[in-house]
Design a protein around this motif. Structure first.
Motif, PDB file in Angstrom:
ATOM      1  N   LEU A 108      -5.563 -10.033  -4.909  1.00 14.67           N
ATOM      2  CA  LEU A 108      -5.503 -10.348  -3.485  1.00 14.67           C
ATOM      3  C   LEU A 108      -4.377  -9.561  -2.814  1.00 14.67           C
ATOM      4  O   LEU A 108      -4.562  -8.987  -1.744  1.00 14.67           O
ATOM      5  N   GLN A 109      -3.218  -9.509  -3.454  1.00 13.45           N
ATOM      6  CA  GLN A 109      -2.104  -8.741  -2.889  1.00 13.45           C
ATOM      7  C   GLN A 109      -2.485  -7.267  -2.756  1.00 13.45           C
ATOM      8  O   GLN A 109      -2.240  -6.638  -1.727  1.00 13.45           O
ATOM      9  N   ASN A 110      -3.116  -6.720  -3.793  1.00 12.65           N
ATOM     10  CA  ASN A 110      -3.544  -5.326  -3.747  1.00 12.65           C
ATOM     11  C   ASN A 110      -4.568  -5.116  -2.634  1.00 12.65           C
ATOM     12  O   ASN A 110      -4.526  -4.111  -1.918  1.00 12.65           O
ATOM     13  N   HIS A 111      -5.468  -6.062  -2.472  1.00 14.23           N
ATOM     14  CA  HIS A 111      -6.481  -5.977  -1.419  1.00 14.23           C
ATOM     15  C   HIS A 111      -5.810  -5.923  -0.042  1.00 14.23           C
ATOM     16  O   HIS A 111      -6.176  -5.094   0.803  1.00 14.23           O
ATOM     17  N   LEU A 112      -4.827  -6.786   0.163  1.00 13.20           N
ATOM     18  CA  LEU A 112      -4.130  -6.797   1.448  1.00 13.20           C
ATOM     19  C   LEU A 112      -3.377  -5.489   1.686  1.00 13.20           C
ATOM     20  O   LEU A 112      -3.383  -4.952   2.798  1.00 13.20           O
ATOM     21  N   GLU A 113      -2.741  -4.980   0.637  1.00 14.21           N
ATOM     22  CA  GLU A 113      -1.924  -3.769   0.762  1.00 14.21           C
ATOM     23  C   GLU A 113      -2.751  -2.494   0.887  1.00 14.21           C
ATOM     24  O   GLU A 113      -2.252  -1.490   1.388  1.00 14.21           O
ATOM     25  N   THR A 114      -3.996  -2.518   0.430  1.00 15.28           N
ATOM     26  CA  THR A 114      -4.810  -1.299   0.466  1.00 15.28           C
ATOM     27  C   THR A 114      -5.995  -1.460   1.420  1.00 15.28           C
ATOM     28  O   THR A 114      -5.970  -0.938   2.527  1.00 15.28           O
ATOM     29  N   CYS A 115      -6.989  -2.176   1.013  1.00 18.46           N
ATOM     30  CA  CYS A 115      -8.231  -2.285   1.784  1.00 18.46           C
ATOM     31  C   CYS A 115      -7.996  -2.816   3.195  1.00 18.46           C
ATOM     32  O   CYS A 115      -8.502  -2.247   4.168  1.00 18.46           O
ATOM     33  N   VAL A 116      -7.252  -3.901   3.308  1.00 17.45           N
ATOM     34  CA  VAL A 116      -7.037  -4.511   4.617  1.00 17.45           C
ATOM     35  C   VAL A 116      -6.227  -3.579   5.515  1.00 17.45           C
ATOM     36  O   VAL A 116      -6.589  -3.352   6.671  1.00 17.45           O
ATOM     37  N   VAL A 117      -5.162  -3.011   4.984  1.00 16.90           N
ATOM     38  CA  VAL A 117      -4.343  -2.083   5.773  1.00 16.90           C
ATOM     39  C   VAL A 117      -5.186  -0.898   6.229  1.00 16.90           C
ATOM     40  O   VAL A 117      -5.133  -0.491   7.400  1.00 16.90           O
ATOM     41  N   GLU A 118      -5.982  -0.332   5.326  1.00 16.51           N
ATOM     42  CA  GLU A 118      -6.820   0.822   5.675  1.00 16.51           C
ATOM     43  C   GLU A 118      -7.808   0.471   6.780  1.00 16.51           C
ATOM     44  O   GLU A 118      -8.009   1.254   7.709  1.00 16.51           O
ATOM     45  N   GLN A 119      -8.428  -0.694   6.682  1.00 14.17           N
ATOM     46  CA  GLN A 119      -9.409  -1.102   7.685  1.00 14.17           C
ATOM     47  C   GLN A 119      -8.748  -1.363   9.045  1.00 14.17           C
ATOM     48  O   GLN A 119      -9.304  -1.017  10.082  1.00 14.17           O
ATOM     49  N   SER A 129      -4.654 -20.710 -15.303  1.00 12.49           N
ATOM     50  CA  SER A 129      -3.450 -20.091 -14.758  1.00 12.49           C
ATOM     51  C   SER A 129      -3.525 -18.567 -14.866  1.00 12.49           C
ATOM     52  O   SER A 129      -3.133 -17.843 -13.940  1.00 12.49           O
ATOM     53  N   ALA A 130      -4.028 -18.083 -15.982  1.00  4.46           N
ATOM     54  CA  ALA A 130      -4.162 -16.639 -16.184  1.00  4.46           C
ATOM     55  C   ALA A 130      -5.131 -16.044 -15.163  1.00  4.46           C
ATOM     56  O   ALA A 130      -4.850 -14.994 -14.568  1.00  4.46           O
ATOM     57  N   VAL A 131      -6.253 -16.707 -14.938  1.00  4.44           N
ATOM     58  CA  VAL A 131      -7.244 -16.224 -13.972  1.00  4.44           C
ATOM     59  C   VAL A 131      -6.658 -16.275 -12.562  1.00  4.44           C
ATOM     60  O   VAL A 131      -6.831 -15.343 -11.765  1.00  4.44           O
ATOM     61  N   HIS A 132      -5.937 -17.345 -12.250  1.00  2.00           N
ATOM     62  CA  HIS A 132      -5.319 -17.465 -10.929  1.00  2.00           C
ATOM     63  C   HIS A 132      -4.306 -16.347 -10.706  1.00  2.00           C
ATOM     64  O   HIS A 132      -4.211 -15.784  -9.607  1.00  2.00           O
ATOM     65  N   SER A 133      -3.569 -16.006 -11.731  1.00  2.00           N
ATOM     66  CA  SER A 133      -2.592 -14.923 -11.644  1.00  2.00           C
ATOM     67  C   SER A 133      -3.286 -13.593 -11.351  1.00  2.00           C
ATOM     68  O   SER A 133      -2.820 -12.799 -10.511  1.00  2.00           O
ATOM     69  N   ILE A 134      -4.400 -13.343 -12.012  1.00  2.00           N
ATOM     70  CA  ILE A 134      -5.175 -12.121 -11.767  1.00  2.00           C
ATOM     71  C   ILE A 134      -5.668 -12.108 -10.319  1.00  2.00           C
ATOM     72  O   ILE A 134      -5.583 -11.083  -9.636  1.00  2.00           O
ATOM     73  N   SER A 135      -6.145 -13.246  -9.847  1.00  2.00           N
ATOM     74  CA  SER A 135      -6.621 -13.348  -8.465  1.00  2.00           C
ATOM     75  C   SER A 135      -5.505 -13.039  -7.484  1.00  2.00           C
ATOM     76  O   SER A 135      -5.716 -12.315  -6.499  1.00  2.00           O
ATOM     77  N   ALA A 136      -4.318 -13.569  -7.724  1.00  2.00           N
ATOM     78  CA  ALA A 136      -3.182 -13.335  -6.827  1.00  2.00           C
ATOM     79  C   ALA A 136      -2.802 -11.859  -6.797  1.00  2.00           C
ATOM     80  O   ALA A 136      -2.528 -11.294  -5.725  1.00  2.00           O
TER      81      ALA A 136
END
Length: 129
Positions: free
Chosen positions: A97-108, A87-94
């Motif tokens: 992932l949210q940060n990736h969508l908000e930064t990397c994906v938006v920038e690209q 659960s802890a690892v899944h929380s880190i992944s979530a």
């Protein structure tokens, strides 16, 4: 060349772009197979600290599970601790992932690389439960 969060996509997958970090470029011919990818926008220190804290907690839980197995503890207790670590690892992944969508994906997307959407969908599928 289209890049998705530091990963090359398309026909240019084996070429190194000028955006690659110096550590990759300094490898010369080996740079074509370079595995070092970096975010275009660095994570904040606060975000880094939060991720490290969460990772350390998950590592501690897994070390506890290892000790429980070494101590021949009851299976149900071990499984409960494994579920907590998972659960802890899944929380880190979530969070990541949210940060990736908000930064990397938006920038690209802003840069015109809509191929990033395919990578984002693959990541969402990989981490969805």
């Amino acid at each position: 060349m289209a890049k998705a969060n530091g990963k090359h996509s398309g026909d240019d997958a084996n070429k190194v772009s000028a955006a690659e970090p110096a550590s990759c470029e300094s490898k010369g011919a080996r740079a074509q197979n370079c595995c070092c990818h970096h975010k275009a926008t660095p994570r904040s220190e606060e975000f880094q600290r939060d991720l490290q804290k969460r990772l350390n907690r998950a590592i501690g839980q897994l070390n506890g599970v290892k000790a429980m197995i070494d101590d021949n503890r009851y299976c149900g207790d071990v499984l409960t601790q494994l579920a907590a670590a998972e659960s802890a690892v899944h929380s880190i992944s979530a969070i990541l992932l949210q940060n990736h969508l908000e930064t990397c994906v938006v920038e690209q997307i802003k840069a015109g690389n809509t191929a990033i959407i395919d990578e984002a969908m693959q990541l969402i599928k990989k981490f969805a439960r």
